[in-house]
Design a protein around this motif. Sequence first.
Motif, PDB file in Angstrom:
ATOM      1  N   UNK A 120      36.742  53.194  36.804  1.00 30.47           N
ATOM      2  CA  UNK A 120      38.057  52.620  36.495  1.00 30.47           C
ATOM      3  C   UNK A 120      38.627  53.231  35.218  1.00 30.47           C
ATOM      4  N   UNK A 121      37.786  53.392  34.199  1.00 25.75           N
ATOM      5  CA  UNK A 121      38.234  53.995  32.946  1.00 25.75           C
ATOM      6  C   UNK A 121      38.629  55.461  33.148  1.00 25.75           C
TER       7      UNK A 121
ATOM      8  N   UNK B 126      36.692  45.775  30.859  1.00 27.51           N
ATOM      9  CA  UNK B 126      35.582  46.470  31.519  1.00 27.51           C
ATOM     10  C   UNK B 126      34.384  46.572  30.573  1.00 27.51           C
ATOM     11  N   UNK B 127      34.653  46.967  29.334  1.00 28.64           N
ATOM     12  CA  UNK B 127      33.560  47.151  28.362  1.00 28.64           C
ATOM     13  C   UNK B 127      32.922  45.830  27.939  1.00 28.64           C
TER      14      UNK B 127
ATOM     15  N   UNK C  21      33.889  40.376  33.484  1.00 29.61           N
ATOM     16  CA  UNK C  21      33.569  39.058  34.042  1.00 29.61           C
ATOM     17  C   UNK C  21      34.771  38.465  34.770  1.00 29.61           C
ATOM     18  N   UNK C  22      34.508  37.750  35.851  1.00 25.34           N
ATOM     19  CA  UNK C  22      35.578  37.154  36.648  1.00 25.34           C
ATOM     20  C   UNK C  22      36.294  36.048  35.886  1.00 25.34           C
ATOM     21  N   UNK C  23      35.549  35.307  35.041  1.00 23.49           N
ATOM     22  CA  UNK C  23      36.147  34.212  34.284  1.00 23.49           C
ATOM     23  C   UNK C  23      37.221  34.719  33.323  1.00 23.49           C
ATOM     24  N   UNK C  24      37.064  35.940  32.827  1.00 23.61           N
ATOM     25  CA  UNK C  24      38.003  36.492  31.862  1.00 23.61           C
ATOM     26  C   UNK C  24      39.071  37.362  32.517  1.00 23.61           C
ATOM     27  N   UNK C  25      38.992  37.494  33.828  1.00 24.09           N
ATOM     28  CA  UNK C  25      39.911  38.354  34.572  1.00 24.09           C
ATOM     29  C   UNK C  25      41.361  37.916  34.367  1.00 24.09           C
TER      30      UNK C  25
ATOM     31  N   UNK D 148      35.529  45.145  40.989  1.00 28.17           N
ATOM     32  CA  UNK D 148      34.276  45.046  40.245  1.00 28.17           C
ATOM     33  C   UNK D 148      33.414  46.293  40.457  1.00 28.17           C
ATOM     34  N   UNK D 149      33.419  46.814  41.674  1.00 31.55           N
ATOM     35  CA  UNK D 149      32.644  48.015  41.982  1.00 31.55           C
ATOM     36  C   UNK D 149      33.123  49.207  41.149  1.00 31.55           C
ATOM     37  N   UNK D 150      34.413  49.223  40.824  1.00 28.95           N
ATOM     38  CA  UNK D 150      34.976  50.339  40.063  1.00 28.95           C
ATOM     39  C   UNK D 150      34.634  50.264  38.584  1.00 28.95           C
ATOM     40  N   UNK D 151      34.057  49.151  38.154  1.00 32.94           N
ATOM     41  CA  UNK D 151      33.679  49.011  36.751  1.00 32.94           C
ATOM     42  C   UNK D 151      32.244  49.459  36.500  1.00 32.94           C
ATOM     43  N   UNK D 152      31.613  50.018  37.512  1.00 33.52           N
ATOM     44  CA  UNK D 152      30.268  50.557  37.343  1.00 33.52           C
ATOM     45  C   UNK D 152      30.359  51.997  36.836  1.00 33.52           C
ATOM     46  N   UNK D 153      29.222  52.559  36.475  1.00 30.54           N
ATOM     47  CA  UNK D 153      29.189  53.928  35.955  1.00 30.54           C
ATOM     48  C   UNK D 153      29.865  54.895  36.918  1.00 30.54           C
ATOM     49  N   UNK D 154      30.701  55.770  36.364  1.00 27.85           N
ATOM     50  CA  UNK D 154      31.425  56.739  37.176  1.00 27.85           C
ATOM     51  C   UNK D 154      30.479  57.841  37.635  1.00 27.85           C
TER      52      UNK D 154
END
Length: 307
Positions: free
Chosen positions: A68-69, A92-93, A97-101, A134-140
């Motif tokens: 994502x970044x 992302x960093x 979290x979904x609660x803070x989305x 969420x999947x896009x926030x994993x390592x590129x």
Amino acid sequence: MAREFSPIRQLDTPVKVLFTGYLTTVAVGYLVALIQILFTHGMADGKFGLSIDDIVYSYYGNRSGTLLETKLNGSMKENASEQERFVIMQWVRDGAEKDEFAETGVEKIIQERCVMCHNKDASIPDLSDFNVLKELTKEDEGATFGSLTRVSHIHLFGISFIFMFVGLIFSFTETSTVKYKCIAIGMPYVFLLVDILSWWLTKLHPMFAWLVIFAGAGMAISFLFMWTVSVLEMWWYDKVFINAQGERYPQWSTYLEGKFKELGGENAAKSLGGIAKRSGLFIWDKCLTYVVPAVKELYRKLMSKKQ
């Protein structure tokens, strides 16, 4: 017994129009494809123009950050303001979290800036679905093996058909020898296979990124050469290939071959052959050093997941 075919300049005008229409259309398509590459792969590092870093980020990934970044700093950079991109990347960093989305304002930004294109009806990731986001926030890790498989088979089928018809039209030309016509017709397929292979190699190790640019340039040069010769012979043969006395110029390939020998080109060709051989051995050694272990590690991971 070999058949005799009419040279391209002697074909009926309707056939010439047909060939010219096809060549013009695929040339425009080729140009649009190059522009599309500049605005997708060419923006992977956040700077306009295709570079080695763009190729690495596109296929191997930017392992120092998330997908994502990478997109927000690259090809999607112009779709949101700097402040909006900062908010998303900070979320992302912080762990995505979904609660803070919603609390951080990320949800609103995604809805306003991204979902217009990234929705369930599109062929690209649906960012209206939090799980996809969420999947896009994993390592590129760059292109997935699934996407490489899909794009590879599309390119192999589609581009090979384009070069089949371009090569067929070029085969009716007469200003080069049969040997060089065969080389010109066959080279795009060699570069196409190298191009597809280079994607997979770059996915496994970034050192192969230069091979992507080399193969792409080879295909473009092959296409430009066959296109130019075919069009010139169809419509401007008398102006380009006939001299003031009405005599035909020698075949360009014969002329160039003679000049090549005069200038000591044979020795240069032998030197280039030696360089090519050493380069091939170098690539093979790197494949054994990096690619084979990477494939084995990937296989081990896949097997462990199944268990």
